[in-house]
Write an enzyme that holds these catalytic residues in place. Structure first.
Site, mmCIF file in Angstrom:
data_model
loop_
_atom_site.group_PDB
_atom_site.id
_atom_site.type_symbol
_atom_site.label_atom_id
_atom_site.label_comp_id
_atom_site.label_asym_id
_atom_site.label_seq_id
_atom_site.Cartn_x
_atom_site.Cartn_y
_atom_site.Cartn_z
ATOM 1 N N HIS A 146 7.782 36.119 -59.599
ATOM 2 C CA HIS A 146 6.974 37.170 -58.969
ATOM 3 C C HIS A 146 5.592 37.269 -59.613
ATOM 4 C CE1 HIS A 146 8.167 39.537 -62.455
ATOM 5 N NE2 HIS A 146 7.312 40.473 -62.094
ATOM 6 N N ASP A 153 13.398 38.468 -58.349
ATOM 7 C CA ASP A 153 12.850 37.249 -58.965
ATOM 8 C C ASP A 153 13.983 36.599 -59.753
ATOM 9 O OD1 ASP A 153 11.707 35.392 -60.670
ATOM 10 O OD2 ASP A 153 9.975 36.633 -61.169
ATOM 11 N N GLU A 194 7.678 53.986 -78.509
ATOM 12 C CA GLU A 194 6.923 54.357 -79.712
ATOM 13 C C GLU A 194 7.418 55.680 -80.286
ATOM 14 O OE1 GLU A 194 5.823 53.225 -76.887
ATOM 15 O OE2 GLU A 194 4.023 52.007 -77.120
ATOM 16 N N GLU A 226 11.458 42.579 -71.478
ATOM 17 C CA GLU A 226 10.716 41.796 -70.487
ATOM 18 C C GLU A 226 9.391 42.522 -70.325
ATOM 19 O OE1 GLU A 226 8.678 40.969 -68.057
ATOM 20 O OE2 GLU A 226 9.958 41.388 -66.315
ATOM 21 N N ARG A 240 13.294 34.666 -63.186
ATOM 22 C CA ARG A 240 13.071 35.605 -64.282
ATOM 23 C C ARG A 240 14.386 36.207 -64.751
ATOM 24 N NH1 ARG A 240 12.338 41.564 -65.271
ATOM 25 N NH2 ARG A 240 14.082 41.660 -63.830
ATOM 26 N N GLU A 242 13.818 53.506 -71.938
ATOM 27 C CA GLU A 242 12.986 53.470 -70.732
ATOM 28 C C GLU A 242 12.197 54.770 -70.627
ATOM 29 O OE1 GLU A 242 12.130 51.202 -68.337
ATOM 30 O OE2 GLU A 242 10.912 52.842 -67.546
ATOM 31 N N GLY A 269 12.189 48.962 -72.599
ATOM 32 C CA GLY A 269 11.709 49.002 -71.216
ATOM 33 C C GLY A 269 12.805 48.460 -70.320
ATOM 34 N N GLU A 304 -1.644 44.626 -68.929
ATOM 35 C CA GLU A 304 -0.861 45.860 -69.088
ATOM 36 C C GLU A 304 -0.482 46.118 -70.546
ATOM 37 O OE1 GLU A 304 2.368 46.058 -66.276
ATOM 38 O OE2 GLU A 304 1.005 46.147 -64.585
ATOM 39 N N HIS A 360 10.960 47.403 -59.346
ATOM 40 C CA HIS A 360 12.266 46.924 -59.823
ATOM 41 C C HIS A 360 12.886 45.961 -58.820
ATOM 42 C CE1 HIS A 360 12.080 49.401 -63.345
ATOM 43 N NE2 HIS A 360 11.677 50.409 -62.578
HETATM 44 N N1 SAH Z 1 13.914 45.309 -68.277
HETATM 45 C C1 SAH Z 1 13.782 45.582 -66.862
HETATM 46 C C2 SAH Z 1 12.407 46.183 -66.514
HETATM 47 C C3 SAH Z 1 11.213 45.371 -66.982
HETATM 48 S S1 SAH Z 1 9.678 46.071 -66.464
HETATM 49 C C4 SAH Z 1 14.011 44.312 -66.098
HETATM 50 O O1 SAH Z 1 14.003 43.250 -66.724
HETATM 51 O O2 SAH Z 1 14.183 44.351 -64.887
HETATM 52 C C5 SAH Z 1 9.149 46.950 -67.866
HETATM 53 C C6 SAH Z 1 9.793 48.321 -68.016
HETATM 54 O O3 SAH Z 1 9.418 48.816 -69.280
HETATM 55 C C7 SAH Z 1 9.328 49.363 -67.007
HETATM 56 O O4 SAH Z 1 10.454 49.983 -66.446
HETATM 57 C C8 SAH Z 1 8.501 50.354 -67.821
HETATM 58 O O5 SAH Z 1 8.612 51.691 -67.371
HETATM 59 C C9 SAH Z 1 9.116 50.188 -69.203
HETATM 60 N N2 SAH Z 1 8.209 50.456 -70.334
HETATM 61 C C10 SAH Z 1 6.977 49.927 -70.530
HETATM 62 N N3 SAH Z 1 6.451 50.348 -71.692
HETATM 63 C C11 SAH Z 1 7.378 51.157 -72.255
HETATM 64 C C12 SAH Z 1 7.410 51.905 -73.453
HETATM 65 N N4 SAH Z 1 6.383 51.899 -74.297
HETATM 66 N N5 SAH Z 1 8.512 52.636 -73.722
HETATM 67 C C13 SAH Z 1 9.559 52.659 -72.843
HETATM 68 N N6 SAH Z 1 9.573 51.990 -71.689
HETATM 69 C C14 SAH Z 1 8.506 51.230 -71.390
#
Ligand code: SAH
Length: 433
Positions: free
Chosen positions: A368, A117, A196, A210, A120, A167, A144, A219, A111
């Protein structure tokens, strides 16, 4: 670390079953990993006899009397023959590796990197700011949300009716505190869980996320976004990002090549070149993340090779994305490899508003993600006027769902008079499995 043990018992032949179809001929690469012509095609359920495991990724196998290289990840042990131990261990593992993945996002390291960044994070802030009038009274899902930064931008810069901040990692506990600390709890609801699996009381007008990884797809968080879109985005709702593109350019990578390969030519006045094949395997078999390409290292104008429309893209489309390319070499130099990066676009909700974009390429402020470098096994001298054409294929790993391979195939047509020089090459890069 790879969970598969290599070279366990090369002397004995072992039977494996194909988990999915493999077309062969698409180009394996690198020394000892098989080239397009010595790959073996097979179909799901075929039984292959594995004779040798020269690398973790490519094995030498036999099918109906024909032998060739096969990608190890496409095979599993025949259940009847399965011994206790390694293979069973793999099948018990989660192909998404969610535990490890979400554990990583439960700590601050990633984070901090993402929030530091600026280009971004500032792009997302601008998207909210420039669309603040249209976001009024809208329902938003931030998929997320991590620390909740995008949700907080929404609550502070616009007046949405609700933001569902979803999250899965344990960061969600802190996100709730941050929402409260910043007096946004009236608007932002933090939901801890996988996107999901969570339930919302209503459909959303905007799905923002993001989700981008190295080389755009790595990923495969994008799959979660597509599933949430199909379930929770109302008809006519907005996706942010709305589209994405992967760009590619043939490039020089002089200093990386010297550091990892030319180094062995004469260290301390000694000839260490017998180590070069090893160096190739160790340093050039996989792509180099975190590469920062100088604009001058681009041998041609970059091209968008993959385009994704976030409204129409389907999860099944992610299994294989491929495209052809053709570059006109603009400056003479050494062709060491290809560099890839991505751009995402955010359509405007305001009448006549401009589309915003986040470009992670060499002509923008570094992010980043930096760029991803794919090194050829052998550098090739090229001249202005030469043509480099070929294809790129991103294939999702059938077992490890957050991983993929990138296969590059290229041919170089010389522009020099009196030569019919035509060089071809192909190489497959696991990323990471
Ligand atoms: N939105 C934040 C974090 C982006 S990183 C920012 O912009 O700073 C992506 C985030 O999504 C991570 O914290 C990860 O744990 C979460 N994530 C990824 N797949 C997910 C899913 N299927 N359900 C819930 N959270 C998810």
């Amino acid at each position: 670390m790879d969970t598969e043990k290599e070279d366990e018992d090369d002397a004995s032949v072992q039977e494996y079953v194909a988990r999915s179809d493999f077309p062969g001929g698409g180009g394996g690469g690198g020394t000892g990993t098989g080239t397009g012509t010595d790959q073996l095609a097979f179909s799901t359920g075929d039984r292959l006899l594995v004779h040798a495991k020269p690398s973790a990724e490519w094995w030498w196998a036999e099918l109906r009397g024909v032998v060739g290289y096969v990608p190890a990840s496409y095979l599993r042990r025949d259940a009847a023959e399965e011994e206790e131990g390694e293979e069973e261990e793999i099948s018990l593992q989660d192909p998404w590796q969610d535990e490890e993945y979400f554990d990583n996002y439960g700590t601050l390291r990633l984070h901090l990197e993402m929030l530091s960044d600026r280009s971004r994070t500032e792009t997302y802030r601008q998207v909210v700011l420039k669309n603040s009038a249209s976001l009024r009274n809208k329902v938003v899902m931030d998929l997320g949300c991590g620390t909740g930064i995008i949700s907080l931008f929404c609550a502070q810069l616009a007046k949405p009716s609700t933001v569902y901040a979803v999250e899965a990692s344990s960061m969600a506990d802190y996100t709730r505190q941050l929402v409260k600390q910043n007096a946004c709890e009236e608007v932002v609801t933090v939901l801890q869980g996988r996107a999901e699996e969570i339930e919302l009381p209503e459909q959303v007008d905007v799905l923002v996320s993001e989700w981008m990884g190295n080389c755009l797809l790595f990923e495969f968080m994008v799959e979660s976004v597509l599933l949430a879109r199909d379930r929770w985005l109302r008809d006519g709702g907005t996706m942010w990002p709305s589209s994405a593109a992967l760009s590619l350019v043939p490039c020089q990578a002089d200093s990386y090549y010297s550091e990892k390969m030319a180094f062995w030519e004469r260290p301390y006045g000694l000839d260490f070149t017998p180590l070069q094949p090893l160096a190739q395997k160790e340093f050039f078999a996989k792509p180099k993340f975190s590469h920062l390409i100088e604009p001058n290292d681009c041998l041609a104008a970059p091209r968008d090779v993959i385009r994704m429309d976030m409204y129409t893209l389907q999860v099944r489309d992610l299994e294989e994305m491929r495209s052809e390319f053709s570059f006109g070499v603009e400056r003479s130099g050494v062709f060491h490899g290809f560099t890839a990066w991505f751009t995402v676009h955010f359509e405007s909700l305001e009448a006549g508003g401009a589309t915003l974009e986040l470009d992670t390429g060499p002509n923008s402020e570094p992010t980043h993600w930096k760029q991803t470098l794919f090194m050829l096994d052998q550098p090739v001298g090229v001249h202005a006027g030469d043509a480099i054409s070929g294809s790129i294929a991103l294939r999702r790993n059938p077992t490890w769902r957050r991983h993929m391979t990138v296969t590059l195939h290229w041919n170089i047509k010389s522009s020099m008079e009196d030569t019919d020089d035509y060089q071809v090459g192909t190489k497959t890069f696991p990323m990471w499995r």
